[in-house]
Motif scaffolding. Sequence first.
Motif, PDB file in Angstrom:
ATOM      1  N   PHE A  46       0.830  -1.203   0.000  1.00  0.00           N
ATOM      2  CA  PHE A  46       0.000   0.000   0.000  1.00  0.00           C
ATOM      3  C   PHE A  46       0.867   1.256   0.000  1.00  0.00           C
ATOM      4  O   PHE A  46       0.560   2.234  -0.694  1.00  0.00           O
ATOM      5  CB  PHE A  46      -0.939  -0.002   1.210  1.00  0.00           C
ATOM      6  N   PHE A  47       1.948   1.243   0.745  1.00  0.00           N
ATOM      7  CA  PHE A  47       2.857   2.387   0.813  1.00  0.00           C
ATOM      8  C   PHE A  47       3.507   2.616  -0.554  1.00  0.00           C
ATOM      9  O   PHE A  47       3.612   3.757  -1.016  1.00  0.00           O
ATOM     10  CB  PHE A  47       3.907   2.144   1.898  1.00  0.00           C
ATOM     11  N   ASP A  48       3.924   1.551  -1.219  1.00  0.00           N
ATOM     12  CA  ASP A  48       4.466   1.683  -2.579  1.00  0.00           C
ATOM     13  C   ASP A  48       3.455   2.350  -3.494  1.00  0.00           C
ATOM     14  O   ASP A  48       3.797   3.223  -4.296  1.00  0.00           O
ATOM     15  CB  ASP A  48       4.836   0.312  -3.150  1.00  0.00           C
ATOM     16  N   HIS A  49       2.199   1.926  -3.389  1.00  0.00           N
ATOM     17  CA  HIS A  49       1.135   2.494  -4.212  1.00  0.00           C
ATOM     18  C   HIS A  49       0.963   3.985  -3.937  1.00  0.00           C
ATOM     19  O   HIS A  49       0.820   4.796  -4.863  1.00  0.00           O
ATOM     20  CB  HIS A  49      -0.161   1.727  -3.936  1.00  0.00           C
ATOM     21  N   MET A  50       1.005   4.378  -2.663  1.00  0.00           N
ATOM     22  CA  MET A  50       0.838   5.790  -2.299  1.00  0.00           C
ATOM     23  C   MET A  50       1.997   6.643  -2.814  1.00  0.00           C
ATOM     24  O   MET A  50       1.791   7.752  -3.322  1.00  0.00           O
ATOM     25  CB  MET A  50       0.702   5.943  -0.778  1.00  0.00           C
ATOM     26  N   LEU A  51       3.220   6.150  -2.684  1.00  0.00           N
ATOM     27  CA  LEU A  51       4.370   6.910  -3.177  1.00  0.00           C
ATOM     28  C   LEU A  51       4.340   7.033  -4.694  1.00  0.00           C
ATOM     29  O   LEU A  51       4.734   8.068  -5.256  1.00  0.00           O
ATOM     30  CB  LEU A  51       5.677   6.269  -2.710  1.00  0.00           C
ATOM     31  N   THR A  52       3.861   6.002  -5.367  1.00  0.00           N
ATOM     32  CA  THR A  52       3.707   6.069  -6.823  1.00  0.00           C
ATOM     33  C   THR A  52       2.683   7.134  -7.194  1.00  0.00           C
ATOM     34  O   THR A  52       2.915   7.944  -8.106  1.00  0.00           O
ATOM     35  CB  THR A  52       3.297   4.697  -7.379  1.00  0.00           C
ATOM     36  N   LEU A  53       1.562   7.183  -6.486  1.00  0.00           N
ATOM     37  CA  LEU A  53       0.554   8.214  -6.733  1.00  0.00           C
ATOM     38  C   LEU A  53       1.125   9.605  -6.480  1.00  0.00           C
ATOM     39  O   LEU A  53       0.852  10.543  -7.235  1.00  0.00           O
ATOM     40  CB  LEU A  53      -0.659   7.998  -5.827  1.00  0.00           C
TER      41      LEU A  53
ATOM     42  N   HIS B 254      -8.816   3.723   3.096  1.00  0.00           N
ATOM     43  CA  HIS B 254      -8.029   3.711   1.860  1.00  0.00           C
ATOM     44  C   HIS B 254      -8.282   5.001   1.073  1.00  0.00           C
ATOM     45  O   HIS B 254      -7.342   5.661   0.613  1.00  0.00           O
ATOM     46  CB  HIS B 254      -8.418   2.491   1.031  1.00  0.00           C
ATOM     47  N   HIS B 255      -9.530   5.389   0.948  1.00  0.00           N
ATOM     48  CA  HIS B 255      -9.869   6.592   0.198  1.00  0.00           C
ATOM     49  C   HIS B 255      -9.276   7.839   0.861  1.00  0.00           C
ATOM     50  O   HIS B 255      -8.771   8.733   0.178  1.00  0.00           O
ATOM     51  CB  HIS B 255     -11.387   6.747   0.091  1.00  0.00           C
ATOM     52  N   LYS B 256      -9.353   7.896   2.184  1.00  0.00           N
ATOM     53  CA  LYS B 256      -8.829   9.060   2.907  1.00  0.00           C
ATOM     54  C   LYS B 256      -7.330   9.231   2.656  1.00  0.00           C
ATOM     55  O   LYS B 256      -6.859  10.322   2.319  1.00  0.00           O
ATOM     56  CB  LYS B 256      -9.073   8.911   4.413  1.00  0.00           C
ATOM     57  N   ILE B 257      -6.574   8.161   2.850  1.00  0.00           N
ATOM     58  CA  ILE B 257      -5.122   8.267   2.721  1.00  0.00           C
ATOM     59  C   ILE B 257      -4.721   8.481   1.269  1.00  0.00           C
ATOM     60  O   ILE B 257      -3.809   9.277   0.968  1.00  0.00           O
ATOM     61  CB  ILE B 257      -4.438   7.040   3.354  1.00  0.00           C
ATOM     62  N   GLU B 258      -5.403   7.821   0.350  1.00  0.00           N
ATOM     63  CA  GLU B 258      -5.080   8.033  -1.062  1.00  0.00           C
ATOM     64  C   GLU B 258      -5.351   9.475  -1.471  1.00  0.00           C
ATOM     65  O   GLU B 258      -4.560  10.087  -2.198  1.00  0.00           O
ATOM     66  CB  GLU B 258      -5.887   7.071  -1.943  1.00  0.00           C
TER      67      GLU B 258
ATOM     68  N   GLY C 146      -9.353  12.194  11.163  1.00  0.00           N
ATOM     69  CA  GLY C 146     -10.450  11.460  11.785  1.00  0.00           C
ATOM     70  C   GLY C 146     -10.021  10.018  11.992  1.00  0.00           C
ATOM     71  O   GLY C 146      -8.844   9.659  11.829  1.00  0.00           O
ATOM     72  N   GLU C 147     -10.958   9.185  12.340  1.00  0.00           N
ATOM     73  CA  GLU C 147     -10.650   7.781  12.642  1.00  0.00           C
ATOM     74  C   GLU C 147     -10.258   7.027  11.377  1.00  0.00           C
ATOM     75  O   GLU C 147     -10.834   7.200  10.309  1.00  0.00           O
ATOM     76  CB  GLU C 147     -11.869   7.123  13.286  1.00  0.00           C
ATOM     77  N   LEU C 148      -9.215   6.210  11.526  1.00  0.00           N
ATOM     78  CA  LEU C 148      -8.754   5.349  10.435  1.00  0.00           C
ATOM     79  C   LEU C 148      -8.808   3.899  10.889  1.00  0.00           C
ATOM     80  O   LEU C 148      -8.592   3.597  12.073  1.00  0.00           O
ATOM     81  CB  LEU C 148      -7.321   5.690  10.040  1.00  0.00           C
ATOM     82  N   ALA C 149      -9.059   2.998   9.954  1.00  0.00           N
ATOM     83  CA  ALA C 149      -8.939   1.569  10.258  1.00  0.00           C
ATOM     84  C   ALA C 149      -7.495   1.293  10.665  1.00  0.00           C
ATOM     85  O   ALA C 149      -6.577   1.972  10.193  1.00  0.00           O
ATOM     86  CB  ALA C 149      -9.311   0.750   9.037  1.00  0.00           C
ATOM     87  N   PRO C 150      -7.249   0.321  11.519  1.00  0.00           N
ATOM     88  CA  PRO C 150      -5.878   0.071  11.962  1.00  0.00           C
ATOM     89  C   PRO C 150      -4.910  -0.286  10.837  1.00  0.00           C
ATOM     90  O   PRO C 150      -3.756   0.141  10.844  1.00  0.00           O
ATOM     91  CB  PRO C 150      -6.014  -1.092  12.952  1.00  0.00           C
TER      92      PRO C 150
END
Length: 194
Positions: A35-42, A160-164, A120-124
């Motif tokens: 997931f982190f790789d995906h975020m850095l790519t974005l 996922h939507h929040k962090i993306e 706000g609240e995030l899933a763990p």
Amino acid sequence: MRQFTIKRQTLETSIKVALELDGTGKAAVNTKIGFFDHMLTLLSVHSLIDLNVECNGDIEVDGHHSVEDTGIAMGDAFRGAIGDRKGIRRYGTFYIPMDEALAMVSLDISNRPFLVFETGELAPMIGSFDTQLAEEFFRAFAFHAGITLHIKVLYGKNSHHKIEAIFKALGHALRQAIEKDPKVDGIPSSKGVL
């Protein structure tokens, strides 16, 4: 060309980061945390910053050292690439909707690092990514890059939507702030220094 390469070696991680601010958004990222790789790519795609990250960390412990140290290395590389900050727009603010979520990022390449982080609240967890590490990454990046960074998720339910949305908004805000302004000659500050 505004580019910089850095290697960071500790007993917990071995990281190489190469970035080019005047790129086209090409990314090659491998932290072993999907997931982190995906975020850095974005982040790369939306900022148009070319980014190469290779991280070998102690993910058998957890992802903390890899994520935080990647933020440190990326911040150091950004600081090296941005140089004296002459002629840049300096500020960037962007809102990104991601389905039901809306995130805002506002930043100042000020050499006065600060982080405000409200989601706000995030899933763990998202996949193998501990969502607490998002704040650790942004803090490490902001403080090592010399950026005042405000991040706020205005609303949303899906983590996922929040962090993306945050990573995409950061990309666009950086793209604004690092852009050369033809009207600016020198440092974009009344103090004459950043």
